[in-house]
Design a protein around this motif. Structure first.
Motif, PDB file in Angstrom:
ATOM      1  N   GLU A   1      34.693  44.486  57.263  1.00 21.71           N
ATOM      2  CA  GLU A   1      35.090  45.343  56.101  1.00 21.71           C
ATOM      3  C   GLU A   1      36.314  44.655  55.264  1.00 21.71           C
ATOM      4  OE1 GLU A   1      35.377  49.566  55.986  1.00 21.71           O
ATOM      5  OE2 GLU A   1      34.542  49.666  57.802  1.00 21.71           O
ATOM      6  N   SER A   2      37.192  43.855  55.837  1.00 17.98           N
ATOM      7  CA  SER A   2      38.093  43.208  55.088  1.00 17.98           C
ATOM      8  C   SER A   2      37.523  42.099  54.291  1.00 17.98           C
ATOM      9  CB  SER A   2      38.973  42.346  56.185  1.00 17.98           C
ATOM     10  OG  SER A   2      40.075  41.572  55.497  1.00 17.98           O
ATOM     11  N   ALA A   3      36.362  41.350  54.689  1.00 24.69           N
ATOM     12  CA  ALA A   3      35.768  40.490  53.827  1.00 24.69           C
ATOM     13  C   ALA A   3      35.193  41.319  52.414  1.00 24.69           C
ATOM     14  CB  ALA A   3      34.794  39.656  54.531  1.00 24.69           C
ATOM     15  N   TYR A   4      34.584  42.208  52.672  1.00 25.97           N
ATOM     16  CA  TYR A   4      33.990  42.945  51.649  1.00 25.97           C
ATOM     17  C   TYR A   4      35.176  43.444  50.659  1.00 25.97           C
ATOM     18  CZ  TYR A   4      29.369  43.504  53.916  1.00 25.97           C
ATOM     19  OH  TYR A   4      28.077  43.169  54.283  1.00 25.97           O
ATOM     20  N   GLN A   5      36.142  44.029  51.229  1.00 19.80           N
ATOM     21  CA  GLN A   5      37.396  44.831  50.515  1.00 19.80           C
ATOM     22  C   GLN A   5      38.066  43.352  49.502  1.00 19.80           C
ATOM     23  OE1 GLN A   5      39.675  46.641  53.237  1.00 19.80           O
ATOM     24  NE2 GLN A   5      38.016  48.421  53.320  1.00 19.80           N
ATOM     25  N   GLY A   6      38.219  42.110  50.407  1.00 23.66           N
ATOM     26  CA  GLY A   6      38.734  41.088  49.540  1.00 23.66           C
ATOM     27  C   GLY A   6      38.039  40.601  48.437  1.00 23.66           C
ATOM     28  N   LEU A   7      36.492  40.653  48.565  1.00 27.06           N
ATOM     29  CA  LEU A   7      35.576  40.476  47.782  1.00 27.06           C
ATOM     30  C   LEU A   7      35.474  41.258  46.332  1.00 27.06           C
ATOM     31  CD1 LEU A   7      32.515  38.789  49.795  1.00 27.06           C
ATOM     32  CD2 LEU A   7      33.870  37.754  48.218  1.00 27.06           C
ATOM     33  N   ILE A   8      35.573  42.271  46.716  1.00 27.72           N
ATOM     34  CA  ILE A   8      35.591  43.472  45.717  1.00 27.72           C
ATOM     35  C   ILE A   8      37.075  43.393  44.689  1.00 27.72           C
ATOM     36  CG2 ILE A   8      36.191  45.812  45.381  1.00 27.72           C
ATOM     37  CD1 ILE A   8      34.333  46.158  48.057  1.00 27.72           C
ATOM     38  N   ALA A   9      38.198  42.840  45.662  1.00 27.11           N
ATOM     39  CA  ALA A   9      39.387  42.566  44.868  1.00 27.11           C
ATOM     40  C   ALA A   9      39.190  41.505  43.960  1.00 27.11           C
ATOM     41  CB  ALA A   9      40.441  42.476  45.872  1.00 27.11           C
ATOM     42  N   ILE A  10      38.517  40.420  44.105  1.00 29.16           N
ATOM     43  CA  ILE A  10      38.286  39.169  43.601  1.00 29.16           C
ATOM     44  C   ILE A  10      37.670  39.641  42.251  1.00 29.16           C
ATOM     45  CG2 ILE A  10      37.284  37.144  43.409  1.00 29.16           C
ATOM     46  CD1 ILE A  10      38.137  36.707  46.386  1.00 29.16           C
TER      47      ILE A  10
END
Length: 109
Positions: free
Chosen positions: A58-67
């Motif tokens: 989930e952290s990776a998904y959230q990071g990509l969403i932020a980018i």
């Protein structure tokens, strides 16, 4: 000062990754640090690699969403939200919110 601490943290994570190159959590953490350093391309690469190793990170998904939000990249944002929706519990509040975001973004295309 904070920039220096992130740079130090990045060095520590990268040093760790020389010994454990397939650790998805550390790769995702590398992405988090790079994101805070505004190194978006490198952060994106880290998050994508993390998801290759663990499609439920989930952290990776959230990071990509932020980018993708910061860079106003609507199509990649929709794609990652659709992938993220597949790992959250169906019918959950989070699933509903993600679906709403996807529909809102699609209406902007």
């Amino acid at each position: 000062i904070q920039q220096k601490k992130y740079s130090e943290a990045l060095n520590n994570v990268e040093q760790y990754l020389t010994f454990d190159t397939e650790n998805s959590k550390m790769i995702s953490l590398r992405g988090d640090i790079l994101l805070r350093l505004h190194k978006f391309d490198e952060a994106e690469t880290s998050y994508m690699r993390s998801l290759e190793l663990d499609s439920r990170d989930e952290s990776a998904y959230q990071g990509l969403i932020a980018i993708y939000v910061v860079q106003d990249k609507i199509e990649p944002l929709i794609n990652i939200l659709e992938r993220y929706a597949k790992i959250v519990p169906p019918g959950s509040e989070k699933a509903r919110q993600i679906e709403e975001q996807i529909q809102t973004l699609k209406s902007q295309l």
